[in-house]
Write a protein that holds these residues in place. Structure first.
Motif, PDB file in Angstrom:
ATOM      1  N   TRP A   6      -2.659   5.694  -0.045  1.00  0.00           N
ATOM      2  CA  TRP A   6      -3.922   4.928   0.234  1.00  0.00           C
ATOM      3  C   TRP A   6      -3.999   4.569   1.593  1.00  0.00           C
ATOM      4  O   TRP A   6      -4.890   4.108   1.985  1.00  0.00           O
ATOM      5  N   LEU A  55      -1.523  -5.583  -0.902  1.00  0.00           N
ATOM      6  CA  LEU A  55      -2.663  -5.856  -1.720  1.00  0.00           C
ATOM      7  C   LEU A  55      -2.412  -6.989  -2.989  1.00  0.00           C
ATOM      8  O   LEU A  55      -1.357  -6.754  -3.642  1.00  0.00           O
ATOM      9  N   VAL A  83       0.870  -1.304   0.138  1.00  0.00           N
ATOM     10  CA  VAL A  83      -0.061  -0.029   0.174  1.00  0.00           C
ATOM     11  C   VAL A  83       0.883   1.237   0.034  1.00  0.00           C
ATOM     12  O   VAL A  83       1.815   1.322   0.714  1.00  0.00           O
ATOM     13  N   LEU A 125      -7.144   0.645   5.154  1.00  0.00           N
ATOM     14  CA  LEU A 125      -5.792   0.082   4.597  1.00  0.00           C
ATOM     15  C   LEU A 125      -4.644   0.558   5.512  1.00  0.00           C
ATOM     16  O   LEU A 125      -4.994   1.623   5.782  1.00  0.00           O
TER      17      LEU A 125
END
Length: 219
Positions: free
Chosen positions: A157, A200, A153, A194
């Motif tokens: 984000w 991810l 991430v 997140l």
């Protein structure tokens, strides 16, 4: 425990065979070189010196009893084709063959190989992707049209939910899992927030995944 037969024990074939064996599988290797067979014999279940051009020899070795065949012969086109054809005709459920060129790949697919791989090319692509961005951990070509990328991430984000990011609309990709420490959340909720430590797992069209990688690489 699954059973694998690896035909051709160059660097690629030997690596695949020994790793499969270490993972607890039954592995038989076949190579025409007595020296290679002797070297690898202690690292697999069975190691056999044989002429892979002779289908009757392969039949006598019981190839039909194996779940998967890996044809790791790259440089000798005829031997690669004959071994692939024999493996299919003997009824092995899945045959994976190594190719050296697009022409070689076409032939292998025509005679029934379930999957054709280009080890050197694939590894070069992975290394390039990983070097391009410290956030990209791995890239897998799921099919000619789709790729799966594993990525950390990015700062922009962190603290946002998948709903907030709306990656499907923004980048035309889908998050299929989130890895946190040792846990993996498959099919995560859109409301999941997140963290900057999350990994991810994303799937999408090859072109869309590459665009996302480029954007992430610039962060």
């Amino acid at each position: 425990m699954r059973s694998f037969v690896v035909i051709g024990c160059g660097r690629f074939g030997s690596s695949v065979a020994t790793n499969l064996y270490e993972l607890g599988n039954e592995v038989m290797v076949i190579d025409s070189s007595e020296e290679i067979v002797n070297e690898i014999s202690s690292s697999v279940t069975h190691a056999v010196q044989a002429n892979v051009m002779d289908e009757s020899v392969l039949e006598d070795l019981g190839l039909s009893n194996f779940d998967v065949a890996i044809i790791a012969i790259g440089s000798e086109l005829e031997a690669s084709v004959m071994a692939t054809l024999a493996a299919k005709e003997l009824g092995i459920k899945k045959v994976i063959a190594k190719a050296q060129s697009k022409f070689h790949s076409k032939i292998l697919k025509k005679i029934g190989a379930d999957k054709v791989i280009f080890p050197e090319q694939d590894m070069g692509r992975k290394v390039a992707h990983n070097l391009n961005s410290t956030n990209i951990f791995d890239v897998i070509e799921f099919s000619p049209e789709y790729s799966i990328v594993e990525m950390k991430v990015i700062d922009d984000w962190a603290g946002k939910s998948l709903y907030d990011l709306n990656l499907r609309s923004e980048y035309h990709v889908t998050v299929i899992a989130i890895r946190r420490d040792e846990e993996v959340d498959v099919s995560p909720s859109a409301l999941d927030t997140l963290t900057d430590e999350d990994i991810l797992v994303i799937i999408g069209n090859v072109e869309d995944v590459e665009k996302l990688e480029k954007i992430v690489g610039e962060k």
